[in-house]
Write an enzyme that holds these catalytic residues in place. Structure first.
Site, PDB file in Angstrom:
ATOM      1  N   SER A 188      -8.054  -1.641   1.446  1.00 49.34           N
ATOM      2  CA  SER A 188      -8.932  -1.941   2.576  1.00 49.34           C
ATOM      3  C   SER A 188      -9.683  -0.693   3.028  1.00 49.34           C
ATOM      4  O   SER A 188     -10.326  -0.018   2.233  1.00 49.34           O
ATOM      5  CB  SER A 188      -8.110  -2.561   3.717  1.00 49.34           C
ATOM      6  N   ARG A 232       0.847  -1.201   0.000  1.00 52.72           N
ATOM      7  CA  ARG A 232       0.000   0.000   0.000  1.00 52.72           C
ATOM      8  C   ARG A 232       0.871   1.235   0.000  1.00 52.72           C
ATOM      9  O   ARG A 232       1.822   1.343   0.762  1.00 52.72           O
ATOM     10  CB  ARG A 232      -0.910   0.026   1.224  1.00 52.72           C
TER      11      ARG A 232
END
Length: 353
Positions: free
Chosen positions: A112, A20
């Site tokens: 997420s 990420r």
């Protein structure tokens, strides 16, 4: 297939939740392509002739990223890719497709709960043959390849139309924990209220929880996230905690708590024997209370320190307390032991769960 030159790019360390970063980082030249190529290089000959799954949570940059991934997949010998319409396929849905279609694995474009957008976060992860997150043995190899990658194997074809719906027939659907919790509570509430007449007083979630705690006791739990800490500062805190662990055999007192176990937790999978090390600096106390410190790989920039706190109470008078009040003493002990504020300069967490 065209082989394009590239060079390693720093900062592609991969965790179980993938990689990420900020969206504009992934949009940089070859940043995404390098990571995907490194994944395919890790999978090696097993990838040839395989079926893969691709999708994501619909955030900014997913459609463009999907086209890059498809060309790399074809260039590395993948025979077939099952893609969600408009590149949308939630994580549990992707896991279900992997299992149902007996795919080799799947790439999921998601950060997420992190916010999406041009200035926010983007992420990618690889789920393996059973739909589960990639084991550490694979993520470590991916990182190794990102440090030495020199070429990208890309097929040459026009962008694929991802708006057309194919056939996605699924069984054994996986449900993520948040959705599962909601469904479980709805089922419990329905059962508890099955004999309540119209207009009668309904049994609430609080009523159910208090009844349960009165019988079994309550486990107070909280998680503190300190996001975007300076990596060097976070590493110093971890080194300090490792020293504390080394000097905390069973019976050592940390504040008012007696140590039962203090370690750097390592997990061995009972199915495949794979070992996941460095899973958290753990202090478990004689009364069952525990505090765990972990550097998370799910942050998009800097380091994210996560502190997990848990304590059991069979004292009914405490069961209605807010978790922060019930855990206040243990939280203070954790912060004092770790010297988190001293190392990071943070007065408080970014997020409290």
């Amino acid at each position: 297939v065209t082989t394009l030159p590239t060079a390693p790019i720093e900062g592609q360390k991969t965790g179980t939740s993938g990689l990420r970063k900020k969206t504009d980082v992934f949009m940089g030249e070859n940043y995404l392509a390098n990571w995907v190529q490194s994944l395919f290089s890790t999978l090696g000959e097993d990838l040839k002739g395989s079926t893969m799954v691709l999708g994501g949570d619909g955030r900014y940059f997913n459609k463009e990223a999907a086209q890059v991934i498809l060309k790399l997949a074809a260039g590395n010998g993948v025979a077939k890719v099952l893609v969600g319409q408009n590149a949308i396929l939630a994580t549990p849905a992707a896991s279900a497709v992997i299992r149902t279609k007996k795919a080799f694995g799947g790439l999921i474009m998601s950060a997420s709960h992190n916010p999406g957008g041009p200035k926010e976060d983007w992420g990618i992860k690889f789920n393996y043959t059973g739909g589960e997150p990639a084991p550490e043995s694979i993520t470590d190899q991916i990182f190794g390849y990102t440090q030495s990658v020199t070429e990208l194997k890309m097929a040459e074809f026009d962008d694929v139309d991802l708006t057309t719906i194919g056939t996605t027939e699924l069984d054994g659907f996986t449900v993520e924990d948040g959705i599962w919790a909601v469904l479980a509570w709805l089922s419990i509430i329905a059962y508890k209220n099955k004999d309540v007449p119209d207009g009668g007083e309904l049994v609430t979630v609080k009523d159910i929880a208090m009844e349960h705690w009165a019988k079994y006791g309550r486990n107070f739990f909280s998680r503190y996230d300190y996001e975007n800490c300076a990596s060097e500062d976070a590493a110093k805190m971890v080194d300090h905690l490792k020293e504390v662990i080394a000097n905390s055999p069973p019976g050592t007192m940390i504040g008012d708590y007696e140590v039962a176990v203090a370690d750097d937790f390592c997990y061995t999978d009972p199915i495949d024997g794979s070992v996941a090390s460095g899973q958290g600096l753990r202090f478990v106390f004689a009364d069952g209370s525990r505090m765990i410190f972990r550097l998370s790989g799910t942050g998009s920039s800097g380091a994210t320190i996560r502190l997990y706190i848990e304590q059991y109470s069979d004292d009914v008078s405490t069961h209605g307390m807010d978790a922060q009040d019930g855990l206040a003493k243990l939280i203070a002990t954790a912060l004092e032991t770790s010297k988190l504020q001293e190392f990071t300069g943070r007065d408080g967490p970014t997020v409290i769960t």
